[in-house]
Design a protein around this motif. Sequence first.
Motif, PDB file in Angstrom:
ATOM      1  N   LEU A 183      -1.074  -0.644  -5.906  1.00 36.62           N
ATOM      2  CA  LEU A 183      -0.464   0.638  -5.584  1.00 36.62           C
ATOM      3  C   LEU A 183       1.003   0.396  -5.270  1.00 36.62           C
ATOM      4  O   LEU A 183       1.341  -0.371  -4.364  1.00 36.62           O
ATOM      5  N   HIS A 184       1.846   1.063  -6.053  1.00 34.74           N
ATOM      6  CA  HIS A 184       3.290   0.849  -5.966  1.00 34.74           C
ATOM      7  C   HIS A 184       3.924   1.915  -5.096  1.00 34.74           C
ATOM      8  O   HIS A 184       3.794   3.119  -5.369  1.00 34.74           O
ATOM      9  N   SER A 191       9.055  -3.218  -2.368  1.00 36.49           N
ATOM     10  CA  SER A 191       8.415  -3.029  -3.671  1.00 36.49           C
ATOM     11  C   SER A 191       9.198  -3.704  -4.795  1.00 36.49           C
ATOM     12  O   SER A 191       8.629  -4.378  -5.658  1.00 36.49           O
ATOM     13  N   ASP A 192      10.543  -3.544  -4.810  1.00 38.78           N
ATOM     14  CA  ASP A 192      11.332  -4.125  -5.884  1.00 38.78           C
ATOM     15  C   ASP A 192      11.236  -5.643  -5.899  1.00 38.78           C
ATOM     16  O   ASP A 192      11.050  -6.260  -6.958  1.00 38.78           O
ATOM     17  N   SER A 218       1.849   4.288  -9.359  1.00 39.16           N
ATOM     18  CA  SER A 218       2.696   4.635  -8.224  1.00 39.16           C
ATOM     19  C   SER A 218       2.009   5.694  -7.374  1.00 39.16           C
ATOM     20  O   SER A 218       1.361   6.604  -7.893  1.00 39.16           O
ATOM     21  N   THR A 219       2.191   5.580  -6.055  1.00 35.88           N
ATOM     22  CA  THR A 219       1.600   6.580  -5.162  1.00 35.88           C
ATOM     23  C   THR A 219       2.350   7.907  -5.224  1.00 35.88           C
ATOM     24  O   THR A 219       1.883   8.902  -4.660  1.00 35.88           O
ATOM     25  N   ASN A 220       3.486   7.934  -5.910  1.00 34.24           N
ATOM     26  CA  ASN A 220       4.175   9.205  -6.118  1.00 34.24           C
ATOM     27  C   ASN A 220       3.551  10.011  -7.254  1.00 34.24           C
ATOM     28  O   ASN A 220       3.875  11.183  -7.437  1.00 34.24           O
ATOM     29  N   LYS A 221       2.661   9.371  -8.037  1.00 32.68           N
ATOM     30  CA  LYS A 221       1.921  10.046  -9.091  1.00 32.68           C
ATOM     31  C   LYS A 221       0.597  10.573  -8.531  1.00 32.68           C
ATOM     32  O   LYS A 221       0.000   9.939  -7.647  1.00 32.68           O
ATOM     33  N   THR A 235       0.376  -0.547   4.248  1.00 34.87           N
ATOM     34  CA  THR A 235       1.768  -0.797   3.913  1.00 34.87           C
ATOM     35  C   THR A 235       1.841  -1.216   2.452  1.00 34.87           C
ATOM     36  O   THR A 235       0.811  -1.323   1.766  1.00 34.87           O
ATOM     37  N   TYR A 236       3.064  -1.442   1.980  1.00 34.46           N
ATOM     38  CA  TYR A 236       3.285  -1.853   0.601  1.00 34.46           C
ATOM     39  C   TYR A 236       4.059  -3.166   0.599  1.00 34.46           C
ATOM     40  O   TYR A 236       4.772  -3.462   1.571  1.00 34.46           O
ATOM     41  N   PRO A 237       3.930  -3.903  -0.482  1.00 34.90           N
ATOM     42  CA  PRO A 237       3.042  -3.735  -1.641  1.00 34.90           C
ATOM     43  C   PRO A 237       1.568  -3.873  -1.249  1.00 34.90           C
ATOM     44  O   PRO A 237       1.241  -4.606  -0.307  1.00 34.90           O
ATOM     45  N   PHE A 238       0.699  -3.203  -1.998  1.00 33.50           N
ATOM     46  CA  PHE A 238      -0.726  -3.216  -1.673  1.00 33.50           C
ATOM     47  C   PHE A 238      -1.533  -3.610  -2.902  1.00 33.50           C
ATOM     48  O   PHE A 238      -1.332  -3.073  -3.992  1.00 33.50           O
ATOM     49  N   LEU A 239      -2.435  -4.563  -2.711  1.00 29.36           N
ATOM     50  CA  LEU A 239      -3.352  -5.010  -3.770  1.00 29.36           C
ATOM     51  C   LEU A 239      -4.775  -4.958  -3.237  1.00 29.36           C
ATOM     52  O   LEU A 239      -5.016  -5.316  -2.075  1.00 29.36           O
ATOM     53  N   ALA A 240      -5.704  -4.517  -4.050  1.00 29.51           N
ATOM     54  CA  ALA A 240      -7.118  -4.482  -3.677  1.00 29.51           C
ATOM     55  C   ALA A 240      -7.934  -5.123  -4.797  1.00 29.51           C
ATOM     56  O   ALA A 240      -7.738  -4.790  -5.974  1.00 29.51           O
TER      57      ALA A 240
END
Length: 451
Positions: A183-184, A191-192, A218-221, A235-240
């Motif tokens: 999740l970006h 993030s960058d 992206s979480t903006n989508k 928090t970000y960056p997030f990986l599952a």
Amino acid sequence: MDREKGLKELYAWPVEEEMIPFYFCTDDLTGIESMDQCRHTLEQHNWNIEAAVQDRLNEQEGVPSVFNPPPSRPLQVNTADHRIYSYVVSRPQPRGLLGWGYYLIMLPFRFTYYTILDIFRFALRFIRPDPRSRVTDPVGDIVSFMHSFEEKYGRAHPVFYQGTYSQALNDAKRELRFLLVYLHGDDHQDSDEFCRNTLCAPEVISLINTRMLFWACSTNKPEGYRVSQALRENTYPFLAMIMLKDRRMTVVGRLEGLIQPDDLINQLTFIMDANQTYLVSERLEREERNQTQVLRQQQDEAYLASLRADQEKERKKREERERKRRKEEEVQQQKLAEERRRRNLQEEKERKLECLPPEPSPDDPESVKIIFKLPNDSRVERRFHFSQSLTVIHDFLFSLKESPEKFQIEANFPRRVLPCIPSEEWPNPPTLQEAGLSHTEVLFVQDLTDE
């Protein structure tokens, strides 16, 4: 109370039970403005707010609610397993007097900024629902994120799964593979650096492409936001890391924060090694189920083949019985027809006999004595009158029991066939005198029955 317990499990702080519908209704993830509707939805899910949120997200994606389910429900991800491996990389603490001084100076401004921003967002929810809460084109969201990622970080990146989150879950389940979800956060400061230095590192790309499916958004989508509300990142960056475990798609690892390439590889490898046995076990169970299914299919095919053979035998027996029955009926019909024919023939003979004119006396000068030689070598003698038609001769012979069914009468000198029956040449058969018979004649009866 179950209601307060469900909220505590999700947000990890105590909330009064009367406030649960308020928090559910005003959350970005629901988009529900009616408090009564919020309370009704929570009551349907036994006041389990996490289950209510997940079901609401499914509805926004176009998936029917669990209270009006389709023939087969989409996959759900189990995020309630307390054995989930979690790895969080915290931001480094300030160092030195200058660093602490800058941190303390900026702290009030940062606190004020985020407080005002949260209040503004909270108030905005009552005016205009978050557009991300309605997923209309999930595949379009994924493609749009992929294009923006490549424009910003280049084409050297792990292979993105080009499909919805639900499709990725289904493929991972079907193929028994690990699914890595990224999740970006576009607005997050790390993030960058994570995308440029960690996610696009060659060794990370090689590991992800060879050992797992990779889904990112992206979480903006709207699609990314929906998944974000389901996985509840901090928090970000997030990986599952998600996999099939105990026959459910389960989150088995969470990685949060700015993690370096080597550390990411170690953490992903550790998670996969720790859970590989579940995939191996599932593969063995699938193979066993497949073998059982193949065996059952072979047994069914053998049974069907035996059944078809028995049915074929029975069909042939029925056909043979039917053939015999038809043959017996034909024989019986032939017998009946032959009996009718003989009876009609006998009746015709009797009728012809009754219609014969009386035999003339021997003293009658106009009489003709005719001796008939029958096909069975027997002889019959009778007198006729010269003026009588040859038809009378034919009727007399026809009425005899010894005469054949079809015959013709022949004279010997000269040898000729007498026209005793009307024909095209002789519509009216001639009389005995016209036929040139003498007072005494010998005529031969020729059998025509077989012709």
